[in-house]
Design a protein around this motif. Sequence first.
Motif, PDB file in Angstrom:
ATOM      1  N   LEU A   1      -5.530   9.058  -9.565  1.00  0.00           N
ATOM      2  CA  LEU A   1      -6.414   7.962  -9.329  1.00  0.00           C
ATOM      3  C   LEU A   1      -5.827   6.815  -8.574  1.00  0.00           C
ATOM      4  CD1 LEU A   1      -9.429   6.273  -9.609  1.00  0.00           C
ATOM      5  CD2 LEU A   1      -8.594   5.511 -11.950  1.00  0.00           C
ATOM      6  N   TRP A   2      -4.845   6.251  -8.837  1.00  0.00           N
ATOM      7  CA  TRP A   2      -3.924   5.235  -8.232  1.00  0.00           C
ATOM      8  C   TRP A   2      -3.704   5.663  -6.568  1.00  0.00           C
ATOM      9  CZ3 TRP A   2      -5.130   0.580  -9.141  1.00  0.00           C
ATOM     10  CH2 TRP A   2      -5.511   0.102 -10.579  1.00  0.00           C
ATOM     11  N   PHE A   3      -3.122   7.044  -6.575  1.00  0.00           N
ATOM     12  CA  PHE A   3      -3.198   7.693  -5.366  1.00  0.00           C
ATOM     13  C   PHE A   3      -4.164   7.596  -4.593  1.00  0.00           C
ATOM     14  CE2 PHE A   3      -3.138  11.622  -2.870  1.00  0.00           C
ATOM     15  CZ  PHE A   3      -1.872  11.341  -1.899  1.00  0.00           C
ATOM     16  N   LEU A   4      -5.499   7.857  -5.038  1.00  0.00           N
ATOM     17  CA  LEU A   4      -6.580   7.903  -4.067  1.00  0.00           C
ATOM     18  C   LEU A   4      -7.038   6.410  -3.945  1.00  0.00           C
ATOM     19  CD1 LEU A   4      -8.649  10.573  -5.789  1.00  0.00           C
ATOM     20  CD2 LEU A   4      -7.712  10.832  -3.982  1.00  0.00           C
ATOM     21  N   VAL A   5      -6.556   5.483  -4.682  1.00  0.00           N
ATOM     22  CA  VAL A   5      -6.826   4.360  -4.242  1.00  0.00           C
ATOM     23  C   VAL A   5      -6.069   3.480  -3.115  1.00  0.00           C
ATOM     24  CG1 VAL A   5      -6.852   1.903  -5.063  1.00  0.00           C
ATOM     25  CG2 VAL A   5      -7.772   3.421  -6.408  1.00  0.00           C
ATOM     26  N   ALA A   6      -4.943   4.118  -3.093  1.00  0.00           N
ATOM     27  CA  ALA A   6      -3.714   3.585  -2.139  1.00  0.00           C
ATOM     28  C   ALA A   6      -4.133   4.421  -0.749  1.00  0.00           C
ATOM     29  CB  ALA A   6      -2.425   3.986  -2.446  1.00  0.00           C
ATOM     30  N   LEU A   7      -4.512   5.882  -0.979  1.00  0.00           N
ATOM     31  CA  LEU A   7      -4.785   6.580   0.197  1.00  0.00           C
ATOM     32  C   LEU A   7      -6.110   6.036   0.924  1.00  0.00           C
ATOM     33  CD1 LEU A   7      -4.096   8.894   1.941  1.00  0.00           C
ATOM     34  CD2 LEU A   7      -5.853  10.124   0.476  1.00  0.00           C
ATOM     35  N   ALA A   8      -7.048   5.489   0.110  1.00  0.00           N
ATOM     36  CA  ALA A   8      -8.178   4.880   0.554  1.00  0.00           C
ATOM     37  C   ALA A   8      -8.103   3.394   1.514  1.00  0.00           C
ATOM     38  CB  ALA A   8      -9.210   4.719  -0.434  1.00  0.00           C
ATOM     39  N   ALA A   9      -7.206   2.808   0.795  1.00  0.00           N
ATOM     40  CA  ALA A   9      -6.668   1.515   1.457  1.00  0.00           C
ATOM     41  C   ALA A   9      -5.859   1.751   2.681  1.00  0.00           C
ATOM     42  CB  ALA A   9      -5.728   0.639   0.584  1.00  0.00           C
ATOM     43  N   SER A  10      -5.055   2.896   2.770  1.00  0.00           N
ATOM     44  CA  SER A  10      -4.486   3.262   4.229  1.00  0.00           C
ATOM     45  C   SER A  10      -5.464   3.841   4.994  1.00  0.00           C
ATOM     46  CB  SER A  10      -3.284   3.974   3.867  1.00  0.00           C
ATOM     47  OG  SER A  10      -2.704   4.342   4.975  1.00  0.00           O
TER      48      SER A  10
ATOM     49  N   ALA B   1      -3.754  -8.217  -6.500  1.00  0.00           N
ATOM     50  CA  ALA B   1      -3.658  -8.034  -7.792  1.00  0.00           C
ATOM     51  C   ALA B   1      -4.044  -6.547  -8.274  1.00  0.00           C
ATOM     52  CB  ALA B   1      -4.951  -8.795  -8.473  1.00  0.00           C
ATOM     53  N   VAL B   2      -4.778  -5.512  -7.299  1.00  0.00           N
ATOM     54  CA  VAL B   2      -5.097  -4.349  -7.540  1.00  0.00           C
ATOM     55  C   VAL B   2      -3.739  -3.708  -7.680  1.00  0.00           C
ATOM     56  CG1 VAL B   2      -6.272  -2.448  -6.846  1.00  0.00           C
ATOM     57  CG2 VAL B   2      -7.367  -4.344  -7.016  1.00  0.00           C
ATOM     58  N   ALA B   3      -2.997  -4.017  -6.524  1.00  0.00           N
ATOM     59  CA  ALA B   3      -1.774  -3.049  -6.434  1.00  0.00           C
ATOM     60  C   ALA B   3      -0.792  -3.476  -7.889  1.00  0.00           C
ATOM     61  CB  ALA B   3      -1.010  -3.445  -5.191  1.00  0.00           C
ATOM     62  N   PHE B   4      -0.796  -4.730  -7.905  1.00  0.00           N
ATOM     63  CA  PHE B   4       0.083  -5.259  -9.267  1.00  0.00           C
ATOM     64  C   PHE B   4      -0.186  -4.308 -10.420  1.00  0.00           C
ATOM     65  CE2 PHE B   4       1.101  -7.851 -12.885  1.00  0.00           C
ATOM     66  CZ  PHE B   4       2.364  -8.016 -12.653  1.00  0.00           C
ATOM     67  N   PHE B   5      -1.437  -4.231 -10.698  1.00  0.00           N
ATOM     68  CA  PHE B   5      -2.051  -3.603 -11.850  1.00  0.00           C
ATOM     69  C   PHE B   5      -1.625  -2.135 -11.845  1.00  0.00           C
ATOM     70  CE2 PHE B   5      -5.511  -1.556 -14.312  1.00  0.00           C
ATOM     71  CZ  PHE B   5      -5.349  -2.184 -15.491  1.00  0.00           C
TER      72      PHE B   5
ATOM     73  N   VAL C   1       0.983  -1.246  -0.058  1.00  0.00           N
ATOM     74  CA  VAL C   1      -0.054   0.084   0.012  1.00  0.00           C
ATOM     75  C   VAL C   1       0.924   1.046  -0.096  1.00  0.00           C
ATOM     76  CG1 VAL C   1      -1.553   1.225   1.223  1.00  0.00           C
ATOM     77  CG2 VAL C   1      -1.935  -1.193   1.112  1.00  0.00           C
ATOM     78  N   ASP C   2       1.836   1.283   0.915  1.00  0.00           N
ATOM     79  CA  ASP C   2       2.541   2.468   0.748  1.00  0.00           C
ATOM     80  C   ASP C   2       3.728   2.577  -0.141  1.00  0.00           C
ATOM     81  OD1 ASP C   2       1.935   2.907   3.296  1.00  0.00           O
ATOM     82  OD2 ASP C   2       3.314   1.941   4.464  1.00  0.00           O
TER      83      ASP C   2
END
Length: 241
Positions: A73-82, A111-115, A47-48
């Motif tokens: 978009l991917w920054f917001l996805v990782a921020l939402a996960a954290s 899988a989401v993080a790898f993509f 995530v980080d």
Amino acid sequence: MRAQLARLDAVIIQAVIAGALSFSHLHDLAEAARQGGWKAWAYPISVDLLLVAAWRRMREQQRAGQPSGGPRLWFLVALAASLGANVATAGLLDLDHVPAWLRVVVAGWPAVAFFGGTLLAHAPHPQETPVPASSTKGPDEEPHSASGAVEMPDRNMISAPSTGPDSGPASEDTTADPVTAPVAPAPTPVPAVALPPALVERVRALAAEHHTATGHPADPDAVRTRLGLPPSMTASVAAHL
């Protein structure tokens, strides 16, 4: 200098504390979602890393003046996960009985993080604007003309004889021969083409009509235009006027 170091130390300490807490919350959530062992430690790193990579790519594209929708978009996805892991471990969620949907989300995160990481890594990097060659010129260099041609001195200045008092007998004759310009050859006259009798009568009728109306002879080119003939037929029309 000391004030800057103090502010820098405060930022680093704050970042370390926040990163450690977020890392711990992600680890606890992954372990509660039945992702124990080394896998629980790999989730916070994933995530980080995605968060940092998306932030760096977003800033690069913004500096280059390019759209940064994908990295954002991917920054917001990782921020939402954290942020979601921080909120979930705040006592609002029973970690001993994690819902099935949350276990599905945690299990599908790799899988989401790898993509997302693959898209960020293989996205084209913003190109820097090339520096024009003229801007790299030294201060002592003189600018060249736009056409790149070298200005030559006037020929008359080069060939002008010296008229000083020390000049010899050869300097008495200061009259230069005039340069004769090449004469363009005269155009070859186009031979007249014989016109059919009917067309000859039509030419003469138009010429007579023009003379009656204006009192002046008809212009061959005007008659040829009224008949719709090509310009090469002007001489043929003039021959019958």
